[in-house]
Design an enzyme around this catalytic site. Structure first.
Site, PDB file in Angstrom:
ATOM      1  N   ASP A 180       0.838  -1.207   0.000  1.00  0.00           N
ATOM      2  CA  ASP A 180       0.000   0.000   0.000  1.00  0.00           C
ATOM      3  C   ASP A 180       0.868   1.251   0.000  1.00  0.00           C
ATOM      4  O   ASP A 180       0.508   2.267   0.571  1.00  0.00           O
ATOM      5  CB  ASP A 180      -0.941  -0.023   1.221  1.00  0.00           C
ATOM      6  CG  ASP A 180      -2.034   1.035   1.143  1.00  0.00           C
ATOM      7  OD1 ASP A 180      -2.349   1.486   0.029  1.00  0.00           O
ATOM      8  OD2 ASP A 180      -2.555   1.404   2.207  1.00  0.00           O
TER       9      ASP A 180
ATOM     10  N   ASP B 215      -3.437  -3.075  -2.140  1.00  0.00           N
ATOM     11  CA  ASP B 215      -4.532  -2.099  -2.100  1.00  0.00           C
ATOM     12  C   ASP B 215      -4.488  -1.211  -3.347  1.00  0.00           C
ATOM     13  O   ASP B 215      -3.453  -1.108  -4.024  1.00  0.00           O
ATOM     14  CB  ASP B 215      -4.414  -1.234  -0.835  1.00  0.00           C
ATOM     15  CG  ASP B 215      -5.647  -0.355  -0.624  1.00  0.00           C
ATOM     16  OD1 ASP B 215      -6.742  -0.728  -1.095  1.00  0.00           O
ATOM     17  OD2 ASP B 215      -5.511   0.709   0.019  1.00  0.00           O
ATOM     18  N   ASN B 216      -5.601  -0.574  -3.628  1.00  0.00           N
ATOM     19  CA  ASN B 216      -5.684   0.461  -4.684  1.00  0.00           C
ATOM     20  C   ASN B 216      -5.320  -0.059  -6.063  1.00  0.00           C
ATOM     21  O   ASN B 216      -4.746   0.681  -6.861  1.00  0.00           O
ATOM     22  CB  ASN B 216      -4.763   1.656  -4.359  1.00  0.00           C
ATOM     23  CG  ASN B 216      -5.007   2.242  -2.996  1.00  0.00           C
ATOM     24  OD1 ASN B 216      -4.179   2.094  -2.104  1.00  0.00           O
ATOM     25  ND2 ASN B 216      -6.136   2.879  -2.817  1.00  0.00           N
TER      26      ASN B 216
ATOM     27  N   GLU C 275     -11.256   4.291  -0.277  1.00  0.00           N
ATOM     28  CA  GLU C 275     -11.508   4.702   1.104  1.00  0.00           C
ATOM     29  C   GLU C 275     -12.367   5.960   1.198  1.00  0.00           C
ATOM     30  O   GLU C 275     -12.076   6.964   0.562  1.00  0.00           O
ATOM     31  CB  GLU C 275     -10.186   4.913   1.866  1.00  0.00           C
ATOM     32  CG  GLU C 275      -9.111   5.740   1.162  1.00  0.00           C
ATOM     33  CD  GLU C 275      -8.096   4.915   0.385  1.00  0.00           C
ATOM     34  OE1 GLU C 275      -8.453   3.837  -0.110  1.00  0.00           O
ATOM     35  OE2 GLU C 275      -6.938   5.368   0.272  1.00  0.00           O
TER      36      GLU C 275
HETATM   37  N1  SAM Z   1      -1.250   1.548   4.640  1.00  0.00           N
HETATM   38  C1  SAM Z   1      -1.692   2.844   5.132  1.00  0.00           C
HETATM   39  C2  SAM Z   1      -3.082   2.703   5.676  1.00  0.00           C
HETATM   40  O1  SAM Z   1      -3.919   2.076   5.019  1.00  0.00           O
HETATM   41  O2  SAM Z   1      -3.359   3.214   6.761  1.00  0.00           O
HETATM   42  C3  SAM Z   1      -1.669   3.897   4.050  1.00  0.00           C
HETATM   43  C4  SAM Z   1      -0.365   4.023   3.331  1.00  0.00           C
HETATM   44  S1  SAM Z   1      -0.289   5.419   2.229  1.00  0.00           S
HETATM   45  C5  SAM Z   1      -1.455   4.996   1.003  1.00  0.00           C
HETATM   46  C6  SAM Z   1       1.270   5.155   1.395  1.00  0.00           C
HETATM   47  C7  SAM Z   1       2.483   5.453   2.261  1.00  0.00           C
HETATM   48  O3  SAM Z   1       3.618   4.825   1.690  1.00  0.00           O
HETATM   49  C8  SAM Z   1       2.835   6.927   2.367  1.00  0.00           C
HETATM   50  O4  SAM Z   1       2.886   7.286   3.729  1.00  0.00           O
HETATM   51  C9  SAM Z   1       4.219   7.057   1.724  1.00  0.00           C
HETATM   52  O5  SAM Z   1       5.048   8.000   2.363  1.00  0.00           O
HETATM   53  C10 SAM Z   1       4.747   5.648   1.868  1.00  0.00           C
HETATM   54  N2  SAM Z   1       5.699   5.201   0.837  1.00  0.00           N
HETATM   55  C11 SAM Z   1       5.551   5.348  -0.497  1.00  0.00           C
HETATM   56  N3  SAM Z   1       6.539   4.740  -1.162  1.00  0.00           N
HETATM   57  C12 SAM Z   1       7.339   4.175  -0.224  1.00  0.00           C
HETATM   58  C13 SAM Z   1       8.515   3.389  -0.290  1.00  0.00           C
HETATM   59  N4  SAM Z   1       9.044   3.044  -1.469  1.00  0.00           N
HETATM   60  N5  SAM Z   1       9.080   2.979   0.871  1.00  0.00           N
HETATM   61  C14 SAM Z   1       8.519   3.313   2.063  1.00  0.00           C
HETATM   62  N6  SAM Z   1       7.393   4.043   2.187  1.00  0.00           N
HETATM   63  C15 SAM Z   1       6.803   4.460   1.064  1.00  0.00           C
HETATM   64 MG    MG Z   2      -4.261   2.343  -0.007  1.00  0.00          MG
END
Ligand code: SAM
Ligand code: MG
Length: 214
Positions: A141, A169-170, A199
């Site tokens: 995600d 997800d997504n 969501e």
């Molecule tokens: N899983 C969470 C939830 O449902 O509550 C939502 C996650 S949000 C959609 C995506 C997150 O992934 C963001 O906070 C972003 O900073 C982080 N992110 C994106 N690419 C990443 C990567 N390559 N490594 C670590 N974190 C990453």
């Molecule tokens: Mg998501």
């Protein structure tokens, strides 16, 4: 006010949820995101699909890619059997700081290892850092263009065993077309789509559950 959305979400948790009660933390976040500010948590509707997959897999080792504020971390960790570990990766330090407090508010800090950094760097270090043999369950995600390279990285690093479950997800909104094309056509996976909604909206989205066949 100069505060960020994750900080306001955290304040809603501290005001409305009971410490040590994960369900109240989940409810407080869902309420905040439905009635105050949308945020990119998996949310309640897809969250109940996530819950059923986690319960079915009953993982002893689980990995989450993308923590954000820790909403899905709390959802997953609250269902883990005693002695199980969830490792969750987040590369934004400000989000990780909020997530740490949300996870702590839920009382789940002993089940969760929150690691700050990019998934592409951290996945190859999982064996050295945490001594994991393989993950029983992986929730994808994070940024959508990382699903495919990170799934392949998990394979290359031998972090998947026969029967490991990837849940993404997504896959419709914003969408992960290259990942879906790969996972649905690879003979190494058995894959199935769970239709739902983005969501806190009525827009179609869903989760893809893929069992690694070895
Ligand atoms: N899983 C969470 C939830 O449902 O509550 C939502 C996650 S949000 C959609 C995506 C997150 O992934 C963001 O906070 C972003 O900073 C982080 N992110 C994106 N690419 C990443 C990567 N390559 N490594 C670590 N974190 C990453
Ligand atoms: Mg998501």
């Amino acid at each position: 006010t100069g505060s960020t959305r994750p900080q306001r979400l955290l304040r809603a948790v501290q005001k409305n949820a009971t410490q040590g009660d994960p369900q109240s933390v989940i409810n407080a976040i869902d309420h905040f995101c439905r009635h105050k500010e949308w945020a990119m948590n998996v949310g309640d509707e897809k969250g109940s699909i996530l819950d059923s997959v986690v319960s079915e897999v009953n993982p002893s080792t689980a990995l989450e890619l993308g923590t954000y504020c820790g909403y899905s971390t709390v959802r997953i960790a609250r269902l883990l059997p005693p002695g199980s570990q969830l490792i969750t990766l987040e590369f934004n330090p400000a989000y990780a700081a909020v997530a740490k407090q949300v996870i702590g508010w839920a009382g789940l800090q002993d089940k969760v290892q929150l690691v700050e950094g990019p998934s592409g760097d951290l996945i190859p270090q999982m064996k050295d850092l945490f001594g994991v043999q393989s993950f029983d369950f992986v929730f994808l995600d994070h940024w959508k263009d990382r699903y495919l390279p990170d799934a392949k990285l998990l394979e290359e690093c031998s972090l998947l065993r026969k029967g490991s479950v990837l849940l993404a997800d997504n896959v419709i909104c914003p969408g992960t077309p290259e990942y879906l094309e790969y996972i649905r056509n690879s003979p190494r996976y058995e894959s199935r789509y769970f239709k739902s909604h983005l969501e806190y909206t009525k827009v179609e989205d869903g989760l893809e559950k893929s069992v690694f066949l070895g």
